[in-house]
Design an enzyme around this catalytic site. Sequence first.
Site, PDB file in Angstrom:
ATOM      1  CB  THR A   1      -0.938  10.585   1.848  1.00  0.00           C
ATOM      2  OG1 THR A   1       0.207  11.290   2.306  1.00  0.00           O
ATOM      3  CG2 THR A   1      -1.985  11.586   1.359  1.00  0.00           C
ATOM      4  N   GLY A   2      -3.896   9.557   2.785  1.00  0.00           N
ATOM      5  CA  GLY A   2      -5.131   8.978   2.256  1.00  0.00           C
ATOM      6  C   GLY A   2      -6.183   8.803   3.331  1.00  0.00           C
TER       7      GLY A   2
ATOM      8  CD  GLU B   1       1.572   8.045  -0.650  1.00  0.00           C
ATOM      9  OE1 GLU B   1       0.495   8.361  -0.114  1.00  0.00           O
ATOM     10  OE2 GLU B   1       1.631   7.384  -1.696  1.00  0.00           O
TER      11      GLU B   1
ATOM     12  CE  LYS C   1      -8.368   0.879  -1.531  1.00  0.00           C
ATOM     13  NZ  LYS C   1      -7.646   1.679  -0.593  1.00  0.00           N
TER      14      LYS C   1
HETATM   15  C1  5RP Z   1      -2.046   8.430  -1.716  1.00  0.00           C
HETATM   16  C2  5RP Z   1      -2.012   6.953  -1.671  1.00  0.00           C
HETATM   17  C3  5RP Z   1      -3.010   6.264  -0.808  1.00  0.00           C
HETATM   18  O1  5RP Z   1      -2.336   5.457   0.106  1.00  0.00           O
HETATM   19  C4  5RP Z   1      -3.906   5.431  -1.663  1.00  0.00           C
HETATM   20  O2  5RP Z   1      -4.469   6.258  -2.651  1.00  0.00           O
HETATM   21  C5  5RP Z   1      -5.019   4.789  -0.816  1.00  0.00           C
HETATM   22  O3  5RP Z   1      -5.855   5.780  -0.329  1.00  0.00           O
HETATM   23  P1  5RP Z   1      -7.154   5.471   0.511  1.00  0.00           P
HETATM   24  O4  5RP Z   1      -6.701   4.993   1.844  1.00  0.00           O
HETATM   25  O5  5RP Z   1      -7.861   6.811   0.585  1.00  0.00           O
HETATM   26  O6  5RP Z   1      -7.948   4.443  -0.226  1.00  0.00           O
HETATM   27  O7  5RP Z   1      -1.227   6.294  -2.289  1.00  0.00           O
HETATM   28  O8  5RP Z   1      -1.147   8.955  -2.644  1.00  0.00           O
END
Ligand code: 5RP
Length: 226
Positions: free
Chosen positions: A31-32, A106, A124
């Site tokens: 997700t994200g 997840e 990250k």
């Molecule tokens: C969602 C998550 C996402 O993987 C994490 O927040 C990274 O998101 P993004 O790709 O929008 O930076 O853990 O619950």
Amino acid sequence: MSALSQDELKSLVGRAALAYVVPGQLVGVGTGSTVNKFIDALASMKGEIPGAVSSSEASTARLRALGIPVLDANDVGELAVYIDGADEIDHHGHMIKGGGAALTREKIVAAQSTTFVCIADESKLVNTLGAFPVPVEVIPMAAQRISRQFAAMGGEARLRFKDGVPLVTDNGQHILDVRGLQIADPLAFESQVNQWPGVVTVGVFAHQRAQVCLLGTAAGVKTLTF
Ligand code: 5RP
């Protein structure tokens, strides 16, 4: 050449993750915003896979809108690969996740998968987890007690709000975001917090760490293996 934007880096790693999708097999989908790029790219392979197991209502809706079938985790066995983003990842593949509030599902889909491929831009990558507030999904009646337990270890827990009210996850629970932690031992931290009554899921993924990270950098996609 001008530097790639964060959005372009996300597209780059989203497309690169297609190389890990096994034709003829289901794929686990996180997700994200980075995973959204992967889902969009996955549409080009939809004739080659039977479908996906999704980690959130949001990803399910996006997959289905692109014509990719979504199966229930209970109806399938182990998955070869799970593709997901992260809020932080260290040099051992341990991650903080849950910025999108989907951490519980997840972790479930990650646990059901043999290989976790993390897709992320280079911002990250960290030496020690904890600068990003650790998301923790909690049963609402336990939120205050759990906050006091984090305070005792030097963390400051705050209830996550959306549109002026406490955010409700896909599982009907709340999220605490915990600032001020330096997580020197992610495995021990995850095990400890998991034991607290009322914790549904802690957003440290050490037991379900990544085996591969596709990192979007100014020089292109860098592959880290752990
Ligand atoms: C969602 C998550 C996402 O993987 C994490 O927040 C990274 O998101 P993004 O790709 O929008 O930076 O853990 O619950």
